[in-house]
Write an enzyme that holds these catalytic residues in place. Structure first.
Site, short mmCIF file in Angstrom:
data_model
loop_
_atom_site.label_atom_id
_atom_site.label_comp_id
_atom_site.label_asym_id
_atom_site.label_seq_id
_atom_site.Cartn_x
_atom_site.Cartn_y
_atom_site.Cartn_z
N ASP A 196 -0.34 31.91 20.02
CA ASP A 196 -0.70 33.00 20.94
C ASP A 196 -1.69 33.95 20.28
O ASP A 196 -2.63 34.44 20.92
CB ASP A 196 0.55 33.78 21.35
N ASP A 253 -12.91 25.22 24.71
CA ASP A 253 -11.53 24.81 24.48
C ASP A 253 -11.26 24.88 22.98
O ASP A 253 -12.06 24.39 22.17
CB ASP A 253 -11.32 23.38 24.99
N HIS A 269 4.35 28.89 17.78
CA HIS A 269 3.80 29.32 19.06
C HIS A 269 3.34 30.77 19.04
O HIS A 269 2.37 31.13 19.73
CB HIS A 269 4.84 29.10 20.17
N GLU A 327 -5.41 26.56 26.33
CA GLU A 327 -6.42 26.97 25.35
C GLU A 327 -7.83 26.87 25.90
O GLU A 327 -8.79 26.84 25.13
CB GLU A 327 -6.29 26.11 24.08
N ASN A 336 -0.32 25.17 16.90
CA ASN A 336 1.07 25.50 17.21
C ASN A 336 2.02 24.87 16.22
O ASN A 336 3.01 25.49 15.79
CB ASN A 336 1.41 25.04 18.63
#
Length: 306
Positions: A170, A153, A166, A196, A161
């Site tokens: 990504d 994770d 965002h 994630e 973010n």
């Protein structure tokens, strides 16, 4: 209106048209015949000839329609259970064109279905298999009982973010996915579970070996990471455990790996925790060893891919 007086089947309709076409003149001949003796003899010959012609006509109609019936059965089998049945060969031009058209439509349908299946099993952001693909893989029975599972994770992903937006988040997920994909062996499985979180499956691998592989990927990412949260490079944490022969499904191993992941998070993040072979389900976990990775793992070198 004419449809009401015709049979439902195509073969019977063709036969009815032929029958009417040949027998109307015959009936007219009987009605207008003046010579009763010769008329009876002629009628007998004509009726016999008509009976023979009828049998031949029915046989010919059956031969002409047989490819269409077989093509219909093949399409029904394909629609009902996806069975691929060879379409019949036809000699007449019209029927051959029809069957060739059916074959083209079926091939294009197969291509579309295959494309949709690939998309349905792909995470479009990272180009890794998605959760659905992982479930299919886990249920395939190809793993046996000797494998290790890792759940990783991305650390502080909300902060990522908030820091880079965002779109930047990504990009981080894409980079992590590339490191995971490039850092495992050819027979290992990597998928994005969602958000994630990623999962890795290592066939015929001990938890210690798997933990060392994942920790090597973690270390490479941490050193190369292009994004930072404050002053800290982007990293991930992970938990690794072995499949237990008493596990009814892979889900039990995933839950244990998930618990080890959260222990790694609680211990400071940017680390891999694993449970050795034979450890009880509630084993607290130990940090992945920092020793040189064993040579028999056949790892591919990880190039800098930023």
């Amino acid at each position: 209106m004419l449809e009401w007086f015709l049979p439902r089947g195509l073969a019977l309709r063709i036969f009815a048209a032929c029958f009417v076409g040949t027998h109307v003149p015959l009936i007219a001949y009987f009605a207008t015949s003046q010579d009763q003796v010769s008329g009876v003899w002629t009628s007998t010959v004509l009726v016999g000839a008509t009976a023979v012609g009828t049998v031949v006509a029915l046989w010919a109609i059956g031969c002409m329609l047989r490819p269409l019936i077989a093509a219909s059965d093949a399409l029904c089998a394909y629609a009902n259970d996806g069975a691929i049945v060879d379409l019949p060969r036809a000699t007449s031009t019209e029927v051959r064109r029809l069957i060739e058209s059916i074959e083209v439509v079926r091939e294009r349908s197969e291509a579309v279905i295959g494309s949709l299946s690939r998309v349905a099993n792909l995470d479009l952001l990272t180009n890794l298999p998605n959760r659905r693909a992982f479930v299919t893989f886990a249920q395939s029975g190809a793993l046996g009982a000797d494998y290790a599972v890792a759940v990783v994770d991305v650390d502080h992903f909300k902060g990522v973010n908030d820091s880079v937006g965002h779109d930047g988040g990504d990009k981080v997920l894409q980079i992590v996915a590339r490191y995971l994909r490039e850092g495992v062996r050819s027979g290992d499985f990597v998928a994005r579970l969602g958000g994630e979180e990623f999962i890795l499956v290592f066939p015929k691998t001990t938890p210690r070996q798997a933990a060392m592989i994942v920790d090597r990927i973690r270390d490479n990412l941490f050193r190369d990471a292009p994004f930072r949260v404050g002053e800290v490079p982007v990293s991930f944490s992970g938990g690794v455990c072995a499949a237990n022969e008493n596990d009814p499904t892979i889900d039990d191993a995933v839950r244990r790996a998930d618990r080890l992941l959260y222990r790694a998070k609680a211990a400071g993040r940017n680390r891999i925790e694993f449970a050795p072979d034979g450890a009880p389900p509630d084993f607290p976990g130990v940090r992945a060893p920092e020793a040189v990775i064993e040579g028999d793992l056949e790892l591919r070198p990880i190039a800098r891919i930023i």
